[in-house]
Design an enzyme around this catalytic site. Structure first.
Site, PDB file in Angstrom:
ATOM      1  N   HIS A 282       0.822  -1.208   0.000  1.00  0.00           N
ATOM      2  CA  HIS A 282       0.000   0.000   0.000  1.00  0.00           C
ATOM      3  C   HIS A 282       0.858   1.261   0.000  1.00  0.00           C
ATOM      4  CE1 HIS A 282       0.665   0.874   4.319  1.00  0.00           C
ATOM      5  NE2 HIS A 282       0.527  -0.423   4.539  1.00  0.00           N
TER       6      HIS A 282
ATOM      7  N   CYS B 203       3.244  -4.663   6.836  1.00  0.00           N
ATOM      8  CA  CYS B 203       2.865  -4.396   5.462  1.00  0.00           C
ATOM      9  C   CYS B 203       4.028  -3.799   4.675  1.00  0.00           C
ATOM     10  CB  CYS B 203       1.661  -3.457   5.407  1.00  0.00           C
ATOM     11  SG  CYS B 203       0.108  -4.263   5.832  1.00  0.00           S
TER      12      CYS B 203
END
Length: 463
Positions: A240, A256
């Protein structure tokens, strides 16, 4: 699992409180607060024993012609090619930081700080020569889909069409205790303008710090997912964007994989659901380029630090095989130096090949752009604005470092140093009203453990 504000650093401050200088204590606290957010490879001040070959100290560097542009992300691939890109350099201008330069040229903080250990990251002197390690050895994996090398925090994307290309981006990854997993997975979903559903574990972490989070953070400047997110087959892990772009090239997330906002926008549009994603940890990479064997070394991440002797043994075994098969002589002393330096710069290792100092001297010199991409610009502070007195210093450089760090928060906290009597103050602002001041003051107190003081407008407004 995504970027959070900086971790609680109470237990790590004892050593700094022994200092006799309050200013030194403050800078130490600031640096630890950033390190504890997972930035395990930061280097803020030069080691006096470091190699200083990157400074502009000889006539050849001073008279070297400058070029306008150089490819930083997208490279053509010939059959069997494993090394792409070119080592470059740029001279700093006023108000530059290594983070701003890194982002403009497609590098992460780890890339540029390791390559320039003698340059102050937040306050580099004017006309400092900054080496740009824009040459990369591809991970030893099939050129298919996305390959992410955790060791050097870099993502490599191999599009199907055209198939003779690689696109590479720096990334931020999980910090110690929240490590990004290794293995083969795939993209299973894509979402623009995502909302962040806060996991229970992160709720708990923030509550313990006195910083409660809502159950859902909607799309916007306070959303750590940024504007684009791609869900992986590993449960709870994403690729992301970020609202803290200066964390790229650090171990700073809850696991992440983060990209600069401008990079995730491109990758999001090109990557497809079902695309394979291979995550590896390869700190030692070797590859051929123009009949020369290169070696790139980075320090293994802390989770795999215990594997370093075995990884080094495997590398040396592979290099001995190459030496025998290709009938070439390898400079084994240089190999040891590259492994010890672990700066992520590919260096040729055959006998009589150029060393790092020569590569630096002959690096392509790029013309400094008029404005580095997204370099923070601090608005003028007017008498009608609210502001915050963040800290006072006797030392101008320390004051400038703190102001610069605040300007590179996510979202940024506008700040500047101001001369006051015999010292310097760091003033944050402008802010619209008392509510905004209180919100920013809380962020500074949480992130830097500073007791700040709101300053009312000198001219009273209707607000």
């Amino acid at each position: 699992m995504n970027t959070s504000p900086l971790d609680n650093i109470q237990m790590h401050l004892a050593d700094f409180k022994k200092s006799t200088s309050p200013a030194i204590q403050l800078v130490g606290i600031i640096l630890i607060s950033i390190l504890m957010s997972g930035c395990q490879h930061l280097k803020f001040f030069p080691d006096l024993n470091e190699d200083l070959t990157f400074r502009d100290e000889d006539s050849q560097q001073k008279t070297q012609p400058q070029i306008e542009n150089l490819e930083t992300h997208e490279f053509q691939l010939a059959d069997g090619q494993t090394v792409v890109g070119t080592i470059a350099a740029v001279n700093t201008q006023e108000n530059d930081t290594l983070s701003d330069i890194a982002r403009h040229f497609g590098l992460g903080y780890n890339d540029i700080s390791r390559a320039n250990p003698s340059v102050s990251p937040w306050t580099p002197p004017l006309n400092s020569r900054v080496l740009l390690p824009l040459q990369f050895i591809l991970p030893d994996m099939p050129h298919k889909g996305i390959v992410l090398n955790l060791a050097n925090m870099r993502l490599f994307y191999y599009p199907k069409k055209p198939s003779d290309k690689v696109i590479t981006y720096p990334v931020g990854i999980g910090r110690q205790g929240w490590n990004t997993p290794r293995g083969l997975t795939s993209i299973i979903a894509k979402k623009a303008n995502p909302s962040w559903v806060v996991p229970a574990s992160i709720h708990k972490e923030h509550l313990e710090k006195g910083d409660p989070l809502p159950d859902v953070v909607t799309s916007g400047p306070n959303n750590p997912l940024g504007l684009y997110a791609m869900r992986l087959g590993f449960p709870s892990y994403l690729i992301h964007g970020t609202n803290k772009p200066y964390g790229i090239g650090m171990q700073i997330s809850h696991g992440c994989i983060q990209l600069y906002p401008e990079d995730i926008e491109v990758l999001f549009k090109q990557a497809s659901v079902g695309m394979p994603v291979q995550i590896v940890h390869q700190p030692y990479l070797a590859g051929w380029h123009q009949d020369m064997l290169y070696l790139e070394a980075t320090e293994p991440l802390q989770k795999w630090a215990k594997d370093k002797p075995q990884l080094k043994k495997q590398l040396l075994k592979a290099l001995h095989k190459i030496s025998t098969k290709k009938n070439v002589a390898i400079d084994w002393e240089k190999v040891d130096q590259i492994i010890e330096r672990a700066d992520g710069i590919p260096v040729p290792i055959l006998s009589q090949s150029p060393d790092l100092a020569s590569l630096s001297t002959n690096a392509v010199l790029l013309k400094h752009p008029e404005q580095l991409y997204q370099q923070p610009v601090v608005a003028e502070l007017k008498d009608s604005d609210w502001s915050i007195l963040v800290a006072s210093f006797d030392n101008e450089i320390e004051a400038q470092e703190l102001a610069t760090m605040l300007n590179h928060q996510g979202p940024i906290i506008p700040a500047r140093k101001i001369k006051k009597d015999a010292g310097y103050q760091v003033i944050a602002g402008p802010f619209k009203n008392k509510k905004e001041v209180n919100s920013i003051a809380k962020r500074i107190q949480m992130d830097f453990e500073l007791d700040v003081k709101p300053v009312k407008p000198r001219l009273i407004s209707k607000d």
